[in-house]
Design an enzyme around this catalytic site. Structure first.
Site, PDB file in Angstrom:
ATOM      1  N   PHE A 189       0.852  -1.188   0.000  1.00  0.00           N
ATOM      2  CA  PHE A 189       0.000   0.000   0.000  1.00  0.00           C
ATOM      3  C   PHE A 189       0.887   1.237   0.000  1.00  0.00           C
ATOM      4  O   PHE A 189       1.663   1.450   0.931  1.00  0.00           O
ATOM      5  CB  PHE A 189      -0.947   0.047   1.206  1.00  0.00           C
ATOM      6  CG  PHE A 189      -1.917   1.190   1.085  1.00  0.00           C
ATOM      7  CD1 PHE A 189      -3.137   1.022   0.447  1.00  0.00           C
ATOM      8  CD2 PHE A 189      -1.589   2.451   1.567  1.00  0.00           C
ATOM      9  CE1 PHE A 189      -4.019   2.084   0.297  1.00  0.00           C
ATOM     10  CE2 PHE A 189      -2.462   3.519   1.411  1.00  0.00           C
ATOM     11  CZ  PHE A 189      -3.682   3.336   0.784  1.00  0.00           C
ATOM     12  N   ASP A 295       9.330   3.229   1.775  1.00  0.00           N
ATOM     13  CA  ASP A 295       8.111   3.912   2.186  1.00  0.00           C
ATOM     14  C   ASP A 295       7.930   3.698   3.694  1.00  0.00           C
ATOM     15  O   ASP A 295       7.578   2.608   4.135  1.00  0.00           O
ATOM     16  CB  ASP A 295       6.926   3.338   1.393  1.00  0.00           C
ATOM     17  CG  ASP A 295       5.580   3.948   1.805  1.00  0.00           C
ATOM     18  OD1 ASP A 295       5.467   4.437   2.937  1.00  0.00           O
ATOM     19  OD2 ASP A 295       4.645   3.906   0.983  1.00  0.00           O
ATOM     20  N   LYS A 326       2.071  10.366   7.963  1.00  0.00           N
ATOM     21  CA  LYS A 326       1.310   9.925   9.142  1.00  0.00           C
ATOM     22  C   LYS A 326       1.778  10.490  10.498  1.00  0.00           C
ATOM     23  O   LYS A 326       1.375  11.572  10.879  1.00  0.00           O
ATOM     24  CB  LYS A 326       1.280   8.400   9.170  1.00  0.00           C
ATOM     25  CG  LYS A 326       0.306   7.828   8.122  1.00  0.00           C
ATOM     26  CD  LYS A 326       0.102   6.350   8.312  1.00  0.00           C
ATOM     27  CE  LYS A 326      -0.899   5.755   7.348  1.00  0.00           C
ATOM     28  NZ  LYS A 326      -2.262   5.833   7.827  1.00  0.00           N
ATOM     29  N   THR A 351       2.713  24.928  -6.258  1.00  0.00           N
ATOM     30  CA  THR A 351       2.423  26.204  -5.608  1.00  0.00           C
ATOM     31  C   THR A 351       2.919  26.227  -4.171  1.00  0.00           C
ATOM     32  O   THR A 351       3.654  27.125  -3.774  1.00  0.00           O
ATOM     33  CB  THR A 351       0.907  26.502  -5.619  1.00  0.00           C
ATOM     34  OG1 THR A 351       0.492  26.666  -6.976  1.00  0.00           O
ATOM     35  CG2 THR A 351       0.585  27.770  -4.842  1.00  0.00           C
TER      36      THR A 351
END
Lengths: 471, 471
Positions: A189, A295, A326, A351
């Protein structure tokens, strides 16, 4: 006095649930209202964050739960932490909120300081940072960095783009828009946007009906537990999966520019990767010129007994990019190789280039984690809890299958025989005051905050002792 | 007393620049430090947000600029707005910052109220909202909604996924991962992630080396200005582009599920689309079952003299999805059709489902815009400024080509003959105390906050009168 007591002198001493079902009547009423404007179907209950404190989350019906899920593993220091409240009230926070800057074009005077605070907590070997807004965003920004790096190796770092590249990219065509892949793993995931979604492979519901890139999923090792009793079989499993990784790199029709892996697949079932496996991936990625991305969105910031989970593997040389989100309440990636800075400005740009308000909170979290030795505490409490769970496993082997996460802090999981039994356990835990999450099809995952201590572990274990025999 | 005076009694009366180059020496020193940890190359200067006030931004060298760029069009109410400071200090903000919730699973008690505040400012016809974290994120979330909707029309809203879909999606393959396209326009800017990047088509540097989906770019009309003197030619241009849109929908090898358009292409050169063109797109999208998405990321929240720019076009029936970000300091999409709510929970989902801290700021911004009639003020000030610019155009036609944005508030732009001259104008404006941005190759774009008034317009026009003759 424990760290938790010093933070939360008024933390409840135990959970209390007064409603006979969850969500209770008040939560249900509020969810009906919320459902008119927002997709409220996934809600467990409506939370009252004003009343929540420390390791306890309170709902609209005033049920008080010991929280072992912590906003899908995102609360680091418990609810209403006094140090974070201080950070939230600081003048620099007010400015960050009120005058949200375009940090790339108009960086604030305090930006260097804010980023340097975050870099203090970077994984070993990483000394640079780029910031984003969510875990999925962090991963996709890392992919952009990896693709630019990969092409710059082919083209030459300072070589100008060709006219053909400049023209074709505006048509989304070769060679300006190259066919390059990010390899990931089955059950992984990494987020739910389109590139992050293409590397995610945990559940169909996350991906159905969305176009995806034709990127490969290798196999992530499936170990037998306990690890120490199954070393030989698990090493063979590592080698089987490593061979698949290398075969895919050399045979996939699209060149593999990067590989992304969770050191423990979290959403996908708390699947662990060994030190051997993670190191061998370094060897393979170096051999084939593939960017190695770790990750740490769910595993990072202390919960595994290291600040970053992949530190357990002591990967040498350090991986190329490490993404986070997280528990840092902020997002982005760490890196060390200067060639991951694009050869021109405005290639990695947008931005906002991150949110300074969330970066300030992240810095405050990291500082508390270090000052209060919360990584060490989590390792200690995790060992304590794991021992208790092993005892329960002996007593109820059917309901504690594949208990895993030993010596990985409170990052602990186990399997039930079926999805129904797992869901039933989670439901009964909630009704008895413990908010716990699942993962994959039949796993229970523990994700308390770093302020979770032995006394909280005792309450949880006592609750298990009560509800497991009723399954 | 004007609105700006009531907000900012201590706003400077004029700009002042003391350094002979920008960035000045102190900015340069700080950028050198920042560059060690962050890609600081795009920085114009280092800003001192503590000293910035109202329409004036102050840099590290204490240069004071009248700000007509406003953080790439992202500051709605000026710097250090007292109402936003109040919102930033509210107890609900402290909780949103400190206890960042996973809003999908554990929504806060105040979420319905926070979202309802935002929905008060939704475009006509839209009564539902889904929240994200940036403009790119908002657009990609909208694409996900569009793809699910499109497939549900084919499959049946409540039809279960087939076993083949559930299996193939895990391989990123057909039919679970369908080949579907989002159509956009040449010169469009919709973000820089992978799906948003595939619909973006403004500059090669935004896209080079990144894999892209094979999605089509139609042609966006290129009008002759002034509009009122070129109605016939511009109508023919609209029809030419509409034909391309329809031809691409019917001939593209991948079915076009959605179309996304900016009502004024902002990054791509302030290219305007007529009411006729935007309405005809509604007709074409309905005819072919294509989801119609309006990207109001840069045009939204008042700057064009309507709260949402596409309100000028009075599109009937209302478009399907409207995305927002920037001036709302928050992000997401509005919609009205209940069938854009996915048929199952957890299909449009992620850990955070937005940031309540930023939503609170967005609600406060919207309320101020309405309470202080800032849309109407922006329309008035824009007309005033446009008149002055028309006079300058008569005097210096070479340096004010294609002046555009009449009756579109302060959302005004014009072209210089070359990129060099445009850049030179922007540089000299800065040295004379006006911070202004460019877009496309040779355009100047004005993007002041909604607190920009006639007296600020006078200062800007006087500065133009000084620097334009020196070009």
């Amino acid at each position: 006095m424990t760290v938790c007591e010093s933070y939360y002198p008024s933390e409840p001493t135990k959970p209390s649930v007064a409603t006979s079902s969850i969500p209770g009547p008040k939560s249900q009423k509020e969810l009906a209202e919320l459902g008119k404007v927002f997709d409220a179907r996934p809600a467990y209950f409506v939370a009252d964050y004003e009343k929540s404190v420390g390791n306890y989350i309170v709902d609209a019906d005033e049920n008080v739960y010991l929280d072992l899920y912590a906003q899908i593993s995102s609360i680091a220091l418990g609810y209403n932490n006094p140090s974070l409240i201080k950070a939230a009230q600081s003048p620099e926070m007010i400015r960050a909120l009120v005058d949200r800057p375009a940090l790339g074009n108009f960086p604030s005077k305090d930006l260097t300081g804010i980023l340097s605070k975050l870099l203090k907590f970077a994984p070993k070997g990483q000394d640079k940072i780029w910031s984003g807004l969510s875990g999925a965003d962090a991963n996709e920004l890392a992919f952009k960095a990896a693709f630019m790096y990969y092409r710059s190796k082919q083209r030459g770092y300072s070589t100008e783009f060709s006219a053909e590249e400049n023209e074709s990219v505006m048509e989304n065509s070769l060679p300006g828009s190259p066919h390059l892949a990010v390899m990931s793993f089955k059950r992984a995931f990494h987020g739910r946007l389109f590139a992050s979604g293409s590397v995610t492979c945990s559940k169909p519901i996350h991906k159905l009906d969305f176009p995806a890139f034709n990127w490969p999923h290798a196999e992530y090792p499936s170990y037998q537990f306990p690890l120490e009793a199954n070393e030989e079989a698990n090493r063979a499993e590592d080698d089987r999966c490593l061979k698949i990784v290398e075969d895919l790199i050399t045979s996939w029709p699209i060149p593999v520019a990067a590989l992304i892996i969770e050191p423990i697949q979290s959403e996908g079932g708390d699947n662990h990767a060994s030190k051997y496996f993670l190191q061998k991936l370094r060897d393979v990625t170096l051999k084939h010129g593939v960017v190695y991305i770790i990750d740490e969105v769910q595993t990072g910031v202390g919960a595994t007994g290291k600040f970053w989970c992949h530190e357990w593997a002591e990967i040498t040389p350090a991986v190329d990019l490490v993404t986070f989100s997280k528990k840092f309440q902020s997002a982005g990636y760490f890196f060390h190789d200067p060639e991951f800075i694009p050869n021109k400005a405005y290639r990695q740009f947008n931005t906002w280039c991150g949110d300074p308000a969330r970066m300030i909170i992240a810095g405050a979290i990291g500082q508390e984690v270090v000052d209060k030795s919360l990584v060490e505490q989590c390792a200690r409490v995790g060992d304590y809890l794991f021992g208790k769970l092993e005892a329960l496993q002996s007593q109820y082997p059917k309901y504690f299958q594949n208990l895993r996460g030993k010596k990985r802090g409170t990052f602990i999981a186990w399997d039930l025989p079926t999805t129904d039994l797992r869901d039933s356990l989670l439901k009964n835990l909630k009704l008895n005051g413990c908010n716990v999450g699942g993962c994959a099809e039949k796993s229970v995952r523990l994700r308390p905050a770093l302020t979770f201590e032995e006394k909280h572990a005792d309450i949880f274990v006592d609750t298990l002792k009560k509800v497991v025999p009723q399954l």
